[in-house]
Motif scaffolding. Structure first.
Motif, PDB file in Angstrom:
ATOM      1  N   ASN A 354       0.813  -1.222   0.000  1.00  0.00           N
ATOM      2  CA  ASN A 354       0.000   0.000   0.000  1.00  0.00           C
ATOM      3  C   ASN A 354       0.838   1.261   0.000  1.00  0.00           C
ATOM      4  O   ASN A 354       0.394   2.313  -0.472  1.00  0.00           O
ATOM      5  CB  ASN A 354      -0.939   0.005   1.223  1.00  0.00           C
ATOM      6  CG  ASN A 354      -1.945  -1.126   1.162  1.00  0.00           C
ATOM      7  OD1 ASN A 354      -2.399  -1.504   0.078  1.00  0.00           O
ATOM      8  ND2 ASN A 354      -2.296  -1.689   2.323  1.00  0.00           N
ATOM      9  N   ASN A 355       2.041   1.165   0.549  1.00  0.00           N
ATOM     10  CA  ASN A 355       2.898   2.351   0.648  1.00  0.00           C
ATOM     11  C   ASN A 355       4.340   1.952   0.357  1.00  0.00           C
ATOM     12  O   ASN A 355       4.967   1.282   1.161  1.00  0.00           O
ATOM     13  CB  ASN A 355       2.783   2.971   2.047  1.00  0.00           C
ATOM     14  CG  ASN A 355       3.477   4.323   2.128  1.00  0.00           C
ATOM     15  OD1 ASN A 355       4.419   4.608   1.384  1.00  0.00           O
ATOM     16  ND2 ASN A 355       3.001   5.179   3.026  1.00  0.00           N
ATOM     17  N   LEU A 356       4.834   2.363  -0.806  1.00  0.00           N
ATOM     18  CA  LEU A 356       6.192   2.011  -1.209  1.00  0.00           C
ATOM     19  C   LEU A 356       7.218   2.465  -0.192  1.00  0.00           C
ATOM     20  O   LEU A 356       8.172   1.744   0.120  1.00  0.00           O
ATOM     21  CB  LEU A 356       6.494   2.615  -2.584  1.00  0.00           C
ATOM     22  CG  LEU A 356       7.931   2.431  -3.099  1.00  0.00           C
ATOM     23  CD1 LEU A 356       8.240   0.949  -3.309  1.00  0.00           C
ATOM     24  CD2 LEU A 356       8.136   3.195  -4.402  1.00  0.00           C
ATOM     25  N   ASN A 357       7.055   3.660   0.354  1.00  0.00           N
ATOM     26  CA  ASN A 357       8.031   4.231   1.291  1.00  0.00           C
ATOM     27  C   ASN A 357       8.156   3.413   2.575  1.00  0.00           C
ATOM     28  O   ASN A 357       9.171   3.490   3.261  1.00  0.00           O
ATOM     29  CB  ASN A 357       7.654   5.678   1.635  1.00  0.00           C
ATOM     30  CG  ASN A 357       7.802   6.600   0.441  1.00  0.00           C
ATOM     31  OD1 ASN A 357       8.755   6.491  -0.324  1.00  0.00           O
ATOM     32  ND2 ASN A 357       6.857   7.516   0.262  1.00  0.00           N
ATOM     33  N   ARG A 360      10.531  -1.038   2.528  1.00  0.00           N
ATOM     34  CA  ARG A 360      11.907  -0.921   2.074  1.00  0.00           C
ATOM     35  C   ARG A 360      12.498  -2.255   1.607  1.00  0.00           C
ATOM     36  O   ARG A 360      13.357  -2.275   0.724  1.00  0.00           O
ATOM     37  CB  ARG A 360      12.776  -0.340   3.194  1.00  0.00           C
ATOM     38  CG  ARG A 360      14.216  -0.142   2.783  1.00  0.00           C
ATOM     39  CD  ARG A 360      14.946   0.817   3.665  1.00  0.00           C
ATOM     40  NE  ARG A 360      16.156   1.295   3.008  1.00  0.00           N
ATOM     41  CZ  ARG A 360      16.852   2.343   3.425  1.00  0.00           C
ATOM     42  NH1 ARG A 360      16.468   3.040   4.473  1.00  0.00           N
ATOM     43  NH2 ARG A 360      17.943   2.716   2.765  1.00  0.00           N
ATOM     44  N   GLY A 361      12.074  -3.338   2.184  1.00  0.00           N
ATOM     45  CA  GLY A 361      12.639  -4.628   1.819  1.00  0.00           C
ATOM     46  C   GLY A 361      12.493  -4.971   0.347  1.00  0.00           C
ATOM     47  O   GLY A 361      13.236  -5.794  -0.182  1.00  0.00           O
ATOM     48  N   ALA A 362      11.531  -4.327  -0.318  1.00  0.00           N
ATOM     49  CA  ALA A 362      11.276  -4.639  -1.724  1.00  0.00           C
ATOM     50  C   ALA A 362      12.046  -3.732  -2.689  1.00  0.00           C
ATOM     51  O   ALA A 362      12.089  -4.020  -3.891  1.00  0.00           O
ATOM     52  CB  ALA A 362       9.777  -4.522  -2.017  1.00  0.00           C
ATOM     53  N   ARG A 381      11.123   6.344  -9.756  1.00  0.00           N
ATOM     54  CA  ARG A 381      10.205   6.472  -8.613  1.00  0.00           C
ATOM     55  C   ARG A 381      10.723   5.684  -7.409  1.00  0.00           C
ATOM     56  O   ARG A 381      10.706   6.183  -6.276  1.00  0.00           O
ATOM     57  CB  ARG A 381       8.817   5.989  -9.026  1.00  0.00           C
ATOM     58  CG  ARG A 381       7.768   6.026  -7.932  1.00  0.00           C
ATOM     59  CD  ARG A 381       6.385   5.728  -8.497  1.00  0.00           C
ATOM     60  NE  ARG A 381       6.344   4.424  -9.151  1.00  0.00           N
ATOM     61  CZ  ARG A 381       6.142   3.276  -8.492  1.00  0.00           C
ATOM     62  NH1 ARG A 381       5.975   3.289  -7.163  1.00  0.00           N
ATOM     63  NH2 ARG A 381       6.107   2.130  -9.138  1.00  0.00           N
ATOM     64  N   VAL A 382      11.195   4.467  -7.649  1.00  0.00           N
ATOM     65  CA  VAL A 382      11.727   3.648  -6.549  1.00  0.00           C
ATOM     66  C   VAL A 382      13.018   4.256  -6.019  1.00  0.00           C
ATOM     67  O   VAL A 382      13.243   4.311  -4.803  1.00  0.00           O
ATOM     68  CB  VAL A 382      11.961   2.188  -7.010  1.00  0.00           C
ATOM     69  CG1 VAL A 382      12.614   1.373  -5.892  1.00  0.00           C
ATOM     70  CG2 VAL A 382      10.648   1.538  -7.439  1.00  0.00           C
ATOM     71  N   TRP A 383      13.880   4.745  -6.923  1.00  0.00           N
ATOM     72  CA  TRP A 383      15.128   5.356  -6.463  1.00  0.00           C
ATOM     73  C   TRP A 383      14.856   6.617  -5.648  1.00  0.00           C
ATOM     74  O   TRP A 383      15.563   6.899  -4.683  1.00  0.00           O
ATOM     75  CB  TRP A 383      16.057   5.667  -7.640  1.00  0.00           C
ATOM     76  CG  TRP A 383      17.275   6.445  -7.210  1.00  0.00           C
ATOM     77  CD1 TRP A 383      17.639   7.709  -7.564  1.00  0.00           C
ATOM     78  CD2 TRP A 383      18.278   5.996  -6.292  1.00  0.00           C
ATOM     79  NE1 TRP A 383      18.798   8.085  -6.941  1.00  0.00           N
ATOM     80  CE2 TRP A 383      19.213   7.057  -6.148  1.00  0.00           C
ATOM     81  CE3 TRP A 383      18.480   4.819  -5.579  1.00  0.00           C
ATOM     82  CZ2 TRP A 383      20.331   6.947  -5.335  1.00  0.00           C
ATOM     83  CZ3 TRP A 383      19.593   4.723  -4.744  1.00  0.00           C
ATOM     84  CH2 TRP A 383      20.500   5.770  -4.640  1.00  0.00           C
ATOM     85  N   VAL A 392      23.760   0.278   0.666  1.00  0.00           N
ATOM     86  CA  VAL A 392      24.722  -0.068  -0.394  1.00  0.00           C
ATOM     87  C   VAL A 392      24.060  -0.890  -1.494  1.00  0.00           C
ATOM     88  O   VAL A 392      24.237  -0.619  -2.683  1.00  0.00           O
ATOM     89  CB  VAL A 392      25.925  -0.845   0.190  1.00  0.00           C
ATOM     90  CG1 VAL A 392      26.826  -1.343  -0.923  1.00  0.00           C
ATOM     91  CG2 VAL A 392      26.719   0.043   1.135  1.00  0.00           C
ATOM     92  N   GLU A 393      23.278  -1.899  -1.103  1.00  0.00           N
ATOM     93  CA  GLU A 393      22.640  -2.772  -2.094  1.00  0.00           C
ATOM     94  C   GLU A 393      21.703  -1.989  -3.005  1.00  0.00           C
ATOM     95  O   GLU A 393      21.623  -2.237  -4.209  1.00  0.00           O
ATOM     96  CB  GLU A 393      21.861  -3.876  -1.380  1.00  0.00           C
ATOM     97  CG  GLU A 393      21.236  -4.887  -2.336  1.00  0.00           C
ATOM     98  CD  GLU A 393      20.373  -5.922  -1.634  1.00  0.00           C
ATOM     99  OE1 GLU A 393      19.921  -6.848  -2.316  1.00  0.00           O
ATOM    100  OE2 GLU A 393      20.148  -5.784  -0.407  1.00  0.00           O
ATOM    101  N   GLU A 394      20.994  -1.023  -2.423  1.00  0.00           N
ATOM    102  CA  GLU A 394      20.078  -0.198  -3.224  1.00  0.00           C
ATOM    103  C   GLU A 394      20.845   0.664  -4.209  1.00  0.00           C
ATOM    104  O   GLU A 394      20.421   0.848  -5.361  1.00  0.00           O
ATOM    105  CB  GLU A 394      19.221   0.664  -2.289  1.00  0.00           C
ATOM    106  CG  GLU A 394      18.242  -0.157  -1.462  1.00  0.00           C
ATOM    107  CD  GLU A 394      17.763   0.530  -0.201  1.00  0.00           C
ATOM    108  OE1 GLU A 394      16.956  -0.071   0.525  1.00  0.00           O
ATOM    109  OE2 GLU A 394      18.201   1.676   0.070  1.00  0.00           O
ATOM    110  N   CYS A 395      21.989   1.177  -3.774  1.00  0.00           N
ATOM    111  CA  CYS A 395      22.832   1.972  -4.677  1.00  0.00           C
ATOM    112  C   CYS A 395      23.327   1.114  -5.845  1.00  0.00           C
ATOM    113  O   CYS A 395      23.279   1.542  -6.999  1.00  0.00           O
ATOM    114  CB  CYS A 395      24.028   2.547  -3.918  1.00  0.00           C
ATOM    115  SG  CYS A 395      23.617   3.871  -2.771  1.00  0.00           S
TER     116      CYS A 395
END
Length: 588
Positions: A354-357, A360-362, A381-383, A392-395
């Protein structure tokens, strides 16, 4: 009981390698129910799982067991599977992740209970991490002399952080030092952790030898399954099967973890044997885990059997298991590969919640999957949700995503942000940016990032050399790529990845350069990559493109226990030096 039990009786008192009977010889009654009485929870119905695994989207259900679509279509599906495996290899390495997380969780549990709030301030971890490889022992001796804490939680935290940062060499030195001091009593998990580190740094043979030194009371299932997992990481079929059989000989419990390792191994190397593992799990009453189903679902998806994939998913849900984020990511990817983008979007919507913010795990998975969809807006949008305080993994996933979308400036901006937030980057971080330059044929910038890596003191590992080879190949410098590969294996004592060799082999094959294709093929054997279908397929293409006849190609395949598909056999006929023709028959 189970309808399949009659066939599974053949497994009794046999070692796994000999249990290679084919599922097509088994009569399965898919309508029979599981015979586990008085059990309120759903149970593992091996018959149902096997039938769902082998069911096909085409043809009558009665014939699905014998089809083996995974292996019988090797020739036509090889290229598609290679693309899928390449896309998914960056997202996760299942075998290593499951075994590694198992050990990490054990170490973190000790940390969590008493001293988790001290994370980031552990003196023992800093003492080891900041020392050079040559001075770890001195740093540890000094640590003790200064009267610092050497509690179990402190040690567990240090090992946890060293593993998490993939500083396996230093983690091994810490473990060896602790044992030599005799100040800490080792548990079975401590020995398992040591075996895992030895296997990673010195190889599975040394790890197996170390097991002989462990007290008999600690040679349990955890120790052997850790060795098994490392054999699977190396795709060492014979040793993995031998370790698994030794576990059975020692009457150690057959767990879903050990069975999952075999499933993962056969998923990569011999999909026919997956049925054997499922039969064994049924015989031993081993319930499939979420990881088991994820492997089966991914295997079905990679064979383009989406109907079968969905049926396995239904079986999983009937067992009371719901897809986690990792399994949802597998489903979304397979739908995209099958061209079913709308179904993939439905899964992605579930992953976002329901809320992307607040989910975070996704984020990391969403970045890579939206890239597969080519959805630049969704990646941005996700970035945007990540970039205020990224991990680090998200970067890394964002850099890869922007790179694949040809948004090099955006990828560079993420790399700059990462460089400022974490002053000391590892080779993995630099390699991520190097891949972007390689994929976009930016040779000059690629060389600059390699220079930065060298100046920062980063070790150039197999992944870095892989990206560097690709950089030169994409820039049209195949000879330089070949030279780089030689330096990696000889001067820097790095074992190049299978995929790195294949990049060069495929390029030589495309050019019809038989001499250099054979040279790379030989180097792969020397490096320990036993000849596979994929290698022979590429090598044969070199002969075809060069219009040069082959001699003894069938004998080479037979010697390496490689069985050609119909497609490969047809291509072999094109360049068979002794091919019969109407004219040759007359002359004979």
């Amino acid at each position: 009981m189970w309808a399949i039990r009659r066939a599974s009786l053949r497994i009794k008192s046999q070692s796994l390698p000999s249990v290679t009977f084919r599922a097509c010889n088994v009569n399965i009654d898919t309508t029979s129910s599981s015979g586990m009485d008085n059990t309120p929870l759903p149970v593992f119905d091996g018959s149902l799982l096997l039938s769902r695994f082998y069911s096909q989207s085409r043809g009558p259900q009665g014939s699905f067991i014998g089809n083996h679509s995974f292996c019988s279509q090797a020739g036509s599906e090889t290229e598609k599977e290679s693309i899928k495996e390449a896309d998914m290899s960056g997202s996760e390495s299942e075998s290593e992740s499951e075994s590694e997380l198992d050990l990490l969780d054990a170490e973190e549990e000790t940390v969590e209970n008493s001293e988790r709030e001290r994370r980031g301030s552990s003196g023992l971890f800093k003492a080891v991490a900041e020392s050079s490889t040559m001075t770890v022992k001195k740093a540890l001796d000094k640590w003790v002399e200064e009267g610092h804490d050497l509690s179990k939680s402190e040690i567990s935290y240090a090992l946890f952080e060293l593993r998490r940062r993939r500083m396996y060499g230093k983690a091994l030195q810490l473990s060896e030092w602790l044992e030599s001091q005799g100040k800490v009593e080792f548990s079975e998990r401590d020995y398992a952790s040591r075996i895992d580190l030895i296997a990673k740094i010195r190889g599975t043979q040394k790890a197996e030898a170390y097991i002989e030194k462990i007290p008999e009371s600690f040679k349990g299932e955890i120790v052997y399954r850790t060795l098994l997992a490392n054999c699977v990481v190396n795709n060492d079929i014979k040793k993995a099967e031998r370790v698994f059989n030794k576990m059975k000989d020692l009457s150690l419990p057959v767990t879903s973890f050990a069975c999952n390792q075999l499933l993962l191994l056969y998923k990569r190397t011999d999909k026919k044997k997956i049925a054997d593992v499922l039969l064994l799990m049924e015989k031993e009453n081993v319930k499939p885990s979420l990881f088991t189903y994820r492997l089966l679902i991914e295997t079905k998806g990679m064979s383009n059997d989406i109907t079968g994939m969905e049926q396995v998913l239904e079986t999983m849900k009937a067992e009371g298991l719901e897809p986690d984020l990792r399994l949802q990511a597998v489903l979304a990817r397979q739908y995209i590969y099958a061209g079913m983008k709308e179904k993939a979007k439905e899964i992605l919507k579930e992953m976002e919640g329901n809320n992307l913010n607040e989910n975070r795990g996704a984020w990391s998975s969403l970045l890579s999957i939206y890239t597969l969809l080519g959805s630049e807006d969704d990646v941005k949008r996700v970035w945007d949700a990540c970039k205020s305080n990224p991990r680090v993994e998200e970067c890394i996933n964002a850099i890869e995503a922007f790179g694949k979308l040809k948004k090099v400036e955006e990828a560079e901006a993420v790399f700059d942000q990462m460089s400022k937030k974490w002053k000391r980057l590892s080779s993995k971080h630099y390699t991520c940016m190097l891949k972007v330059y390689a994929n976009n044929k930016m040779l000059v910038k690629g060389k600059e990032i390699v220079k930065q890596m060298s100046e920062s003191g980063c070790r150039l590992g197999a992944l870095t050399w892989d990206a560097l080879v690709k950089l030169y190949i994409e820039s049209g410098e195949i000879e330089k790529a070949d030279s780089v590969l030689n330096k990696a294996s000889q001067q820097f004592q790095v074992k190049p990845l299978f995929a790195t060799y294949m990049m060069i082999l495929d390029h030589y094959a495309k050019k019809g350069d038989v001499h250099n294709a054979e040279k790379i093929f030989h180097k792969m054997r020397l490096a320990g990559y036993v000849s596979r279908y994929r290698q022979y397929d590429s090598l044969l293409q070199a002969y075809i493109n060069a219009k040069v006849p082959t001699y003894g190609f069938r004998e080479r395949l037979k010697a390496d226990n490689v069985f050609p598909s119909k497609a490969l056999a047809a291509r072999m006929e094109q360049v068979d030096a002794f091919k019969k023709t109407a004219v040759s028959d007359l002359l004979d």
